[in-house]
Design an enzyme around this catalytic site. Structure first.
Site, PDB file in Angstrom:
ATOM      1  N   ILE A 131     109.896  12.738  92.300  1.00 26.31           N
ATOM      2  CA  ILE A 131     110.202  13.432  91.126  1.00 26.31           C
ATOM      3  C   ILE A 131     110.972  12.746  90.173  1.00 26.31           C
ATOM      4  O   ILE A 131     111.997  12.123  90.394  1.00 26.31           O
ATOM      5  CB  ILE A 131     111.173  14.803  91.439  1.00 26.31           C
ATOM      6  CG1 ILE A 131     110.534  15.748  92.290  1.00 26.31           C
ATOM      7  CG2 ILE A 131     111.676  15.360  90.191  1.00 26.31           C
ATOM      8  CD1 ILE A 131     111.296  16.760  92.827  1.00 26.31           C
ATOM      9  N   PRO A 132     110.267  12.032  89.112  1.00 23.05           N
ATOM     10  CA  PRO A 132     110.619  10.758  88.425  1.00 23.05           C
ATOM     11  C   PRO A 132     111.690  11.238  87.293  1.00 23.05           C
ATOM     12  O   PRO A 132     111.462  10.938  86.255  1.00 23.05           O
ATOM     13  CB  PRO A 132     109.171  10.677  87.744  1.00 23.05           C
ATOM     14  CG  PRO A 132     108.490  11.745  87.582  1.00 23.05           C
ATOM     15  CD  PRO A 132     108.819  12.592  88.709  1.00 23.05           C
ATOM     16  N   CYS A 133     112.742  11.552  87.855  1.00 20.84           N
ATOM     17  CA  CYS A 133     113.957  11.589  87.020  1.00 20.84           C
ATOM     18  C   CYS A 133     114.309  10.340  86.087  1.00 20.84           C
ATOM     19  O   CYS A 133     114.909  10.525  84.990  1.00 20.84           O
ATOM     20  CB  CYS A 133     115.004  12.003  87.707  1.00 20.84           C
ATOM     21  SG  CYS A 133     115.689  11.061  89.107  1.00 20.84           S
ATOM     22  N   HIS A 134     113.914   9.059  86.494  1.00 26.31           N
ATOM     23  CA  HIS A 134     114.034   8.001  85.826  1.00 26.31           C
ATOM     24  C   HIS A 134     113.321   7.948  84.164  1.00 26.31           C
ATOM     25  O   HIS A 134     113.419   7.284  83.552  1.00 26.31           O
ATOM     26  CB  HIS A 134     113.542   6.743  86.467  1.00 26.31           C
ATOM     27  CG  HIS A 134     112.281   6.610  86.971  1.00 26.31           C
ATOM     28  ND1 HIS A 134     111.601   7.308  87.960  1.00 26.31           N
ATOM     29  CD2 HIS A 134     111.030   5.955  86.470  1.00 26.31           C
ATOM     30  CE1 HIS A 134     110.378   7.137  88.088  1.00 26.31           C
ATOM     31  NE2 HIS A 134     110.069   6.162  87.215  1.00 26.31           N
ATOM     32  N   ARG A 135     112.374   8.839  84.423  1.00 24.93           N
ATOM     33  CA  ARG A 135     111.437   8.809  83.010  1.00 24.93           C
ATOM     34  C   ARG A 135     112.407  10.115  82.021  1.00 24.93           C
ATOM     35  O   ARG A 135     111.855  10.072  81.029  1.00 24.93           O
ATOM     36  CB  ARG A 135     110.142   9.602  83.458  1.00 24.93           C
ATOM     37  CG  ARG A 135     109.249   8.741  84.192  1.00 24.93           C
ATOM     38  CD  ARG A 135     107.917   9.240  84.500  1.00 24.93           C
ATOM     39  NE  ARG A 135     107.308   8.547  85.361  1.00 24.93           N
ATOM     40  CZ  ARG A 135     106.448   8.912  86.161  1.00 24.93           C
ATOM     41  NH1 ARG A 135     106.180  10.048  86.465  1.00 24.93           N
ATOM     42  NH2 ARG A 135     105.604   7.989  87.294  1.00 24.93           N
TER      43      ARG A 135
END
Length: 167
Positions: A131-135
């Protein structure tokens, strides 16, 4: 529950924990060893396996880190509040190589006043990378926080071809 791990990645050691339903946790970064110790204490009967969902997730994450994977297909076992799961589901829709702000993510889930709560939900994301929370970034393109450390957030965004003018 079972787990798998890999050492020597650009993110350091990565541990993945899975249930029969899907991946529960991805752990790495500045506090990775402490988090992994907490998971082991909370679930003493976990078995290490080099097959199964945890190992599949490791393989997909390694492909992502090599630049050969942009989406993930391993099933997830998301456990959190209804609000957290809603934030995580919308975060999972952010395409590779793109970023949105916390405020935009709050707007997308129909809660435009909840940017701070969105940030807290992302801070509790048990599945970074998958779940790409870095985005998700702060206003004016500032980096914002990241569970694995801001340097890893910047590295992941760079991997995806995103450069932020402001740190």
């Amino acid at each position: 529950m079972h787990w798998s791990m890999v050492e020597g990645t650009p993110l350091g050691t990565i541990w993945v924990v899975a249930s029969a339903q899907g991946v529960l946790r991805v752990i790495f970064g500045e506090d990775g060893e402490r988090e992994w110790a907490e998971v082991q204490t909370a679930h003493p009967g976990m078995e290490r396996r080099e097959d199964g969902l945890a190992a599949q997730a490791i393989a997909q994450i390694l492909e992502y880190l090599r630049g050969t994977r942009k989406t993930f297909t391993v099933p997830l076992d998301l456990r959190g509040t209804a609000f957290q799961r809603r934030v995580w589901a919308e975060t999972a829709r952010i395409p590779y190589g793109q970023v949105v702000t916390y405020a935009e993510l709050a707007r997308r889930i129909g809660r435009p006043e909840a940017a701070r709560a969105v940030g807290q939900a992302l801070g509790a994301n048990p599945l970074p990378i998958l779940i790409p929370c870095h985005r998700v970034v702060a206003a004016e393109g500032r980096l914002g926080g990241y569970t694995g450390g801001r340097h890893l957030k910047r590295w992941l965004l760079h991997l995806e071809g995103v450069s932020l003018a402001v740190g």
